[in-house]
Motif scaffolding. Structure first.
Motif: not given
Length: 353
Positions: A102-122, A149-156
């Motif tokens: 339901d929730a996950v902890l990832l590094t910003g680089t790996r998170a890019r596939e779920f949110n391109k905006f926050t995945g660009t912060l690195e 911070l929202i991309d489709g079904d996901y929210e950072v």
């Protein structure tokens, strides 16, 4: 709209294993706090939710161990957490995508596939230091930032700092970009940006991931690796650095961790509650980073001449813009971080344009 800076008094930019050191467990405690903000429910209505935690050490690692201590806290607030440890970040991401978390902890680089905006912060060179990162996190903690911070079904639901990423070398003689040519660098093979950068300097990409890059560096399979200071002791990178290597004190990028949730599995305001808690703990995060950097011996650090730093900045900018052009980075995030860099230091050459 592209986020832009605005002067105000708040300093906020509105937006349109083994003997692990205290800093490692402190990072874990911060992570747990972000994930376990008070999603208040009636006592008779307990929500059962799975939270997949990436920890390179696994179930015996600091991130997972400290997160476990927060289970009773979460239960008191109406959430029964099923915590799952992952040593392979890719698997954690895939399980989250498949709906098994339901929730996950990832590094910003790996998170890019779920949110391109926050995945660009690195993005490489986009955040030079702590002052810029604080302004960036203040921006993202505001309610106005939620659409980004929202991309489709996901929210950072939370973003917090992991510290500057430094190049670690087994040989101090490798002290310039020119000397990287032909050298083997442990490279996150899923990260287009890292692969592009390594090839840009003429080095050899040795495909790696978060679970094995440290081992490759420590046993000599590669000549160099990159990581934040918080990884130096827990992942025993000193074994690769000693006796002849060093850590190049130039921020290639600024690492972050992100808590991502399936929006339909949590209350609508859950993400904002996590972000509100995260920004309150931001000083603790920077204390952890400062302690980690202070823990690397002075004689291990390699300090590039200032004239070289200016050239490195230009090189990273060139690669960063090429990745933006290719669609790897989000233009809004790149523009926001440039605005922040120029607000902190208007003398930068890029700020003239």
């Amino acid at each position: 709209d592209v986020p832009s800076p605005n002067n105000n008094n708040s300093g906020v930019i509105p937006v349109k294993s083994a003997n692990l050191p205290r800093k490692a467990t402190a990072v874990a405690a911060l992570c747990a706090t972000l994930a376990l903000s008070p999603f208040v429910q009636a006592e008779s209505d307990i929500m059962e939710r799975s939270f997949c935690v990436f920890d390179p050490v696994g179930a015996n690692g600091p991130l997972f161990a400290i997160t476990k201590t927060f289970q009773p806290v979460a239960l008191k607030e109406g959430i029964k957490l099923d915590l799952r440890a992952y040593t392979d970040e890719k698997v954690a991401a895939e399980d989250f995508k498949a709906g098994q978390c339901d929730a996950v902890l990832l590094t910003g680089t790996r998170a890019r596939e779920f949110n391109k905006f926050t995945g660009t912060l690195e993005a490489m060179g986009a955040v030079p230091g702590e002052e810029e990162m604080r302004l960036l996190y203040n921006t993202l903690s505001q309610e106005k930032a939620r659409p980004f911070l929202i991309d489709g079904d996901y929210e950072v639901a939370g973003v917090f700092p992991g510290g500057a990423v430094y190049l670690h070398t087994r040989d101090r003689a490798i002290d310039s970009v020119e000397k990287l040519q032909g050298k083997r660098i442990a490279t996150l093979d899923f990260d287009t940006a890292s692969v592009r950068m390594v090839r840009h300097v003429g080095a050899s990409v040795v495909g790696s991931n978060s679970a094995n890059f440290a081992g490759k560096f420590n046993n000599g399979s590669v000549d160099l690796a990159y990581a934040p200071a918080v990884a130096y002791s827990p992942l025993e990178l000193y074994k690769g650095v000693n006796p002849n290597g060093g850590v190049f004190k130039y921020a290639l990028a600024y690492m972050n961790f992100q808590v991502i949730i399936h929006r339909d599995r949590f209350p609508d305001d859950a993400g904002q509650m996590v972000r509100d808690q995260a920004i309150k703990r931001i000083n603790e995060a920077y204390e952890i980073i400062a302690e980690a950097e202070a823990g690397i011996p002075d004689d291990i650090w390699m300090h590039p001449p200032q004239e070289d730093v200016a050239e490195y900045d230009k090189m990273l900018r060139k690669v960063r813009l090429s990745l933006l052009e290719d669609g790897v980075y989000d233009e809004r995030a790149i523009s926001l971080m440039k605005a922040i860099r120029c607000r902190v230091n208007g003398a930068r050459s890029e700020c003239a344009s």
